[in-house]
Each structure stands twice: as structure tokens, then as C-alpha cells.
Design a protein around this motif. Structure first.
Motif, PDB file in Angstrom:
ATOM      1  N   HIS A 120      40.371  37.844  33.802  1.00 57.28           N
ATOM      2  CA  HIS A 120      39.213  37.544  34.640  1.00 57.28           C
ATOM      3  C   HIS A 120      39.072  38.645  35.684  1.00 57.28           C
ATOM      4  O   HIS A 120      40.037  39.307  36.043  1.00 57.28           O
ATOM      5  CB  HIS A 120      39.309  36.154  35.282  1.00 57.28           C
ATOM      6  N   CYS A 121      37.842  38.832  36.134  1.00 54.94           N
ATOM      7  CA  CYS A 121      37.535  39.899  37.089  1.00 54.94           C
ATOM      8  C   CYS A 121      36.971  39.279  38.356  1.00 54.94           C
ATOM      9  O   CYS A 121      35.895  38.679  38.331  1.00 54.94           O
ATOM     10  CB  CYS A 121      36.537  40.891  36.489  1.00 54.94           C
ATOM     11  N   LEU A 122      37.692  39.416  39.448  1.00 54.05           N
ATOM     12  CA  LEU A 122      37.260  38.864  40.729  1.00 54.05           C
ATOM     13  C   LEU A 122      36.644  39.928  41.630  1.00 54.05           C
ATOM     14  O   LEU A 122      35.910  39.607  42.562  1.00 54.05           O
ATOM     15  CB  LEU A 122      38.441  38.206  41.440  1.00 54.05           C
ATOM     16  N   GLU A 123      36.962  41.181  41.351  1.00 53.89           N
ATOM     17  CA  GLU A 123      36.420  42.301  42.129  1.00 53.89           C
ATOM     18  C   GLU A 123      36.338  43.518  41.219  1.00 53.89           C
ATOM     19  O   GLU A 123      37.312  43.866  40.550  1.00 53.89           O
ATOM     20  CB  GLU A 123      37.294  42.593  43.343  1.00 53.89           C
ATOM     21  N   VAL A 223      31.015  47.879  31.311  1.00 50.86           N
ATOM     22  CA  VAL A 223      31.652  46.602  31.640  1.00 50.86           C
ATOM     23  C   VAL A 223      31.657  46.380  33.144  1.00 50.86           C
ATOM     24  O   VAL A 223      31.396  45.265  33.630  1.00 50.86           O
ATOM     25  CB  VAL A 223      33.080  46.550  31.061  1.00 50.86           C
ATOM     26  N   ALA A 224      31.939  47.433  33.904  1.00 49.25           N
ATOM     27  CA  ALA A 224      31.971  47.306  35.368  1.00 49.25           C
ATOM     28  C   ALA A 224      30.607  46.898  35.917  1.00 49.25           C
ATOM     29  O   ALA A 224      30.499  45.997  36.764  1.00 49.25           O
ATOM     30  CB  ALA A 224      32.434  48.612  35.994  1.00 49.25           C
ATOM     31  N   GLU A 225      29.558  47.549  35.457  1.00 49.68           N
ATOM     32  CA  GLU A 225      28.214  47.225  35.948  1.00 49.68           C
ATOM     33  C   GLU A 225      27.806  45.808  35.550  1.00 49.68           C
ATOM     34  O   GLU A 225      27.201  45.075  36.343  1.00 49.68           O
ATOM     35  CB  GLU A 225      27.195  48.234  35.402  1.00 49.68           C
ATOM     36  N   PRO A 246      45.911  48.823  23.040  1.00 50.36           N
ATOM     37  CA  PRO A 246      46.144  49.308  24.407  1.00 50.36           C
ATOM     38  C   PRO A 246      44.911  49.934  25.045  1.00 50.36           C
ATOM     39  O   PRO A 246      44.731  49.863  26.266  1.00 50.36           O
ATOM     40  CB  PRO A 246      47.263  50.345  24.231  1.00 50.36           C
ATOM     41  N   ASP A 247      44.030  50.537  24.244  1.00 50.05           N
ATOM     42  CA  ASP A 247      42.852  51.192  24.799  1.00 50.05           C
ATOM     43  C   ASP A 247      41.913  50.191  25.459  1.00 50.05           C
ATOM     44  O   ASP A 247      41.453  50.399  26.589  1.00 50.05           O
ATOM     45  CB  ASP A 247      42.100  51.966  23.713  1.00 50.05           C
ATOM     46  N   SER A 248      41.612  49.091  24.759  1.00 48.97           N
ATOM     47  CA  SER A 248      40.701  48.104  25.335  1.00 48.97           C
ATOM     48  C   SER A 248      41.334  47.417  26.544  1.00 48.97           C
ATOM     49  O   SER A 248      40.655  47.181  27.559  1.00 48.97           O
ATOM     50  CB  SER A 248      40.288  47.074  24.285  1.00 48.97           C
ATOM     51  N   ASN A 249      42.620  47.119  26.460  1.00 52.24           N
ATOM     52  CA  ASN A 249      43.285  46.488  27.606  1.00 52.24           C
ATOM     53  C   ASN A 249      43.258  47.406  28.826  1.00 52.24           C
ATOM     54  O   ASN A 249      43.037  46.953  29.955  1.00 52.24           O
ATOM     55  CB  ASN A 249      44.731  46.132  27.253  1.00 52.24           C
ATOM     56  N   LYS A 250      43.427  48.706  28.607  1.00 56.02           N
ATOM     57  CA  LYS A 250      43.397  49.661  29.715  1.00 56.02           C
ATOM     58  C   LYS A 250      42.010  49.732  30.342  1.00 56.02           C
ATOM     59  O   LYS A 250      41.871  49.802  31.567  1.00 56.02           O
ATOM     60  CB  LYS A 250      43.815  51.047  29.226  1.00 56.02           C
ATOM     61  N   VAL A 251      40.970  49.718  29.492  1.00 55.56           N
ATOM     62  CA  VAL A 251      39.599  49.743  30.002  1.00 55.56           C
ATOM     63  C   VAL A 251      39.364  48.565  30.939  1.00 55.56           C
ATOM     64  O   VAL A 251      38.845  48.724  32.054  1.00 55.56           O
ATOM     65  CB  VAL A 251      38.584  49.709  28.838  1.00 55.56           C
ATOM     66  N   TYR A 252      39.746  47.376  30.515  1.00 55.29           N
ATOM     67  CA  TYR A 252      39.488  46.183  31.310  1.00 55.29           C
ATOM     68  C   TYR A 252      40.292  46.183  32.608  1.00 55.29           C
ATOM     69  O   TYR A 252      39.776  45.840  33.677  1.00 55.29           O
ATOM     70  CB  TYR A 252      39.788  44.932  30.486  1.00 55.29           C
ATOM     71  N   GLN A 253      41.547  46.570  32.524  1.00 54.19           N
ATOM     72  CA  GLN A 253      42.388  46.605  33.717  1.00 54.19           C
ATOM     73  C   GLN A 253      41.883  47.629  34.721  1.00 54.19           C
ATOM     74  O   GLN A 253      41.920  47.397  35.937  1.00 54.19           O
ATOM     75  CB  GLN A 253      43.831  46.900  33.322  1.00 54.19           C
ATOM     76  N   THR A 254      41.373  48.749  34.219  1.00 55.03           N
ATOM     77  CA  THR A 254      40.893  49.821  35.088  1.00 55.03           C
ATOM     78  C   THR A 254      39.716  49.383  35.948  1.00 55.03           C
ATOM     79  O   THR A 254      39.594  49.788  37.105  1.00 55.03           O
ATOM     80  CB  THR A 254      40.489  51.053  34.250  1.00 55.03           C
TER      81      THR A 254
END
Length: 269
Positions: A120-123, A223-225, A246-254
Motif C-alpha cells: 500500500h502507498c500512503l505517501e 504509478v506515482a502520478e 525484483p524489477d516490479s517490486n523495486k518500482v513500487y518500493q521506489t
């Protein structure tokens, strides 16, 4: 011990379920299908949902002791043993307990097909220096959305797919306002979709960038926007990612997604 429930039932707003709602968010979507199996324990400590042909999803409250959970899961497995359930998706220990009980009753075997991470993304943390902008896909974009979706499925599942097979999906998603494209100089270079909205969350999926446009930060920017739009609406973005990617997980975490736990996808043989 168990009873049927309808979408927006009180159990979906209970304090126990809300504590793990990100992890089990897909339950909201399955509960909306009219022909889905929708069961809960009478004390609102368990939710079981399954749509035809797909894995069942199971939530069991963490307030229960391990033995209480296992006993309840065994009773559930006995209740649904004659249903055509191809697999189970749940928190790993709960999924294992159900798979063992269900397969013992059916004389089947089981194997773990995939481990998913829930986020989940809170910020939002927007990546800098990425050219382009986010655009809500319109009717003219239906062919490219279908092509991106076909290639996404090919990458995710290793199957060769034709664009034509996804035109109806693209048409429906675009007309519903659920498809977004990252566009550079008028050219779509990445895609992200809204899969489902619930009372508190919005689930994102189908994040895809063609190979020729990768490593440019386009997926992260898209994704960020999109997440910022949803947060501004007062909803929390959530998604699932394959633990082995790992690539998709890194994108989301970033961009600010935080892991909320794992889901085991178990198939019955």
C-alpha cells in the motif's frame, strides 16, 4: 458456524478485517460477483470467497489462536469440499492449513504456485527527471492498450497472446476511465490500470512498459502520478506483486509502496 454474506457486509468493515484489508483486498472484488461463493463465520472471524474457475480467497482473524484457526479452517474445508475450487490464496500459514484439510478430504495434492507481496502507498515519492506526463486513456488508445495488455500477459505468464484477444477488455477499461498511459512526445510508453475501487482502497494492476522503453523510469512515473490522484481522492492505492519479480517490486518500493504481507497462491492437483 458459517453463513452467506453480501457485498458491503459488516464483516468487510470489521476491525479485525480492516487490520489486514490491504493483504486481502481482492476479497472485496470477489464479493461483488453474484455467482461467487461468499461465506463468513458467524462471529466475523473468517471470510471465504470464490468466483467460478478461480482460486478461493480466505481471511482468518489474527485474534484467533493457531489451534482455533486450524479448527475453523478444517470445518470450512469440510463445508466447501464439494465445490469446484482449483486453489486457495491466503496468508501463507492459513493457505497451507486450508490446502492440507481440503486436499485430504478430496484425495488431492497441492503445490505453491506463486508468492505475492501486498503493498500500500500512503505517501508518494515521485521520481525526478522523467520526461512525459500521465494521460487518462481515451477511445483512440484502445488498440495500444490491447497491445500493451497482451504483452503484459505474455511477460507475466509466458503465453503468446494476440492483441485482438484483449480489445474488448481494453474497450471496457478505457470507457470506465480505469486506464492511464505515460506519454512522451505523444507516444504511449507505459501503462497502469485501476483494477477495483473499494470503500478505503484502490487496487492498481497491469503496470507495463514495452521493452524498447524500459529503464527510463516511465513505469515509476506513471504509478506515482496515478497514486497521487487516488490519494487526493482520499483513497489508499494498493497492489500485489510477484515475489519473484525484483524489477516490479523495486518500482513500487521506489515510489512509496510499503509491503503489508504475503499471500500464498496454492493450486490443487
Amino acid at each position: 458456524m458459517f453463513e452467506s454474506f453480501e457485498p458491503d457486509d459488516r464483516v468487510l468493515h470489521s476491525s479485525g478485517f480492516k487490520q489486514e484489508e490491504v493483504l486481502h483486498n481482492l476479497i472485496h472484488r470477489i464479493a461483488e460477483y453474484e455467482d461467487a461463493i461468499k461465506l463468513k463465520s458467524i462471529d466475523d472471524q473468517l471470510i471465504f470467497t470464490q468466483s467460478t474457475g478461480h482460486n478461493a480467497w480466505l481471511w482468518v482473524s489474527k485474534e484467533l489462536e493457531v489451534q482455533q484457526r486450524d479448527d475453523l479452517v478444517r470445518q470450512l474445508a469440510e463445508r466447501v469440499k464439494d465445490s469446484g475450487i482449483p486453489g486457495i490464496s491466503a496468508e501463507p500459514e492459513t493457505a497451507k492449513a486450508f490446502a492440507e484439510a481440503f486436499c485430504a478430504a478430496k484425495g488431492k495434492l497441492h503445490h505453491t504456485y506463486m508468492m505475492l507481496k501486498a503493498y500500500h502507498c500512503l505517501e508518494v515519492r515521485k521520481p525526478g527527471h522523467v520526461s512525459g506526463s500521465l494521460l487518462q486513456a481515451g477511445e483512440a488508445h484502445i488498440p495500444v492498450v490491447a497491445e500493451f495488455t497482451a504483452r503484459f500477459v505474455e511477460d507475466a505468464f509466458g503465453t503468446s497472446e494476440q492483441q485482438e484477444n484483449f480489445l474488448s477488455y481494453a474497450d471496457e477499461a478505457v470507457r470506465a476511465g480505469n486506464l492511464y498511459l505515460w506519454v512522451v512526445d505523444g507516444v504511449p510508453v507505459s501503462m497502469a490500470a485501476i483494477a477495483h475501487r473499494s470503500a478505503r482502497h484502490v487496487r492498481i494492476n497491469d503496470v507495463y512498459t514495452p521493452r524498447t522503453h524500459r529503464k527510463q523510469g516511465y513505469a515509476s512515473a506513471a504509478v506515482a502520478e496515478l497514486c497521487q490522484i487516488l490519494l487526493d481522492e482520499g483513497l489508499t492505492p494498493v497492489l500485489y506483486a510477484d515475489d519473484k519479480n525484483p524489477d516490479s517490486n523495486k518500482v513500487y518500493q521506489t515510489v512509496g509502496f510499503v509491503e503489508a504481507g504475503q499471500i500464498a497462491d496454492i493450486k490443487f492437483d
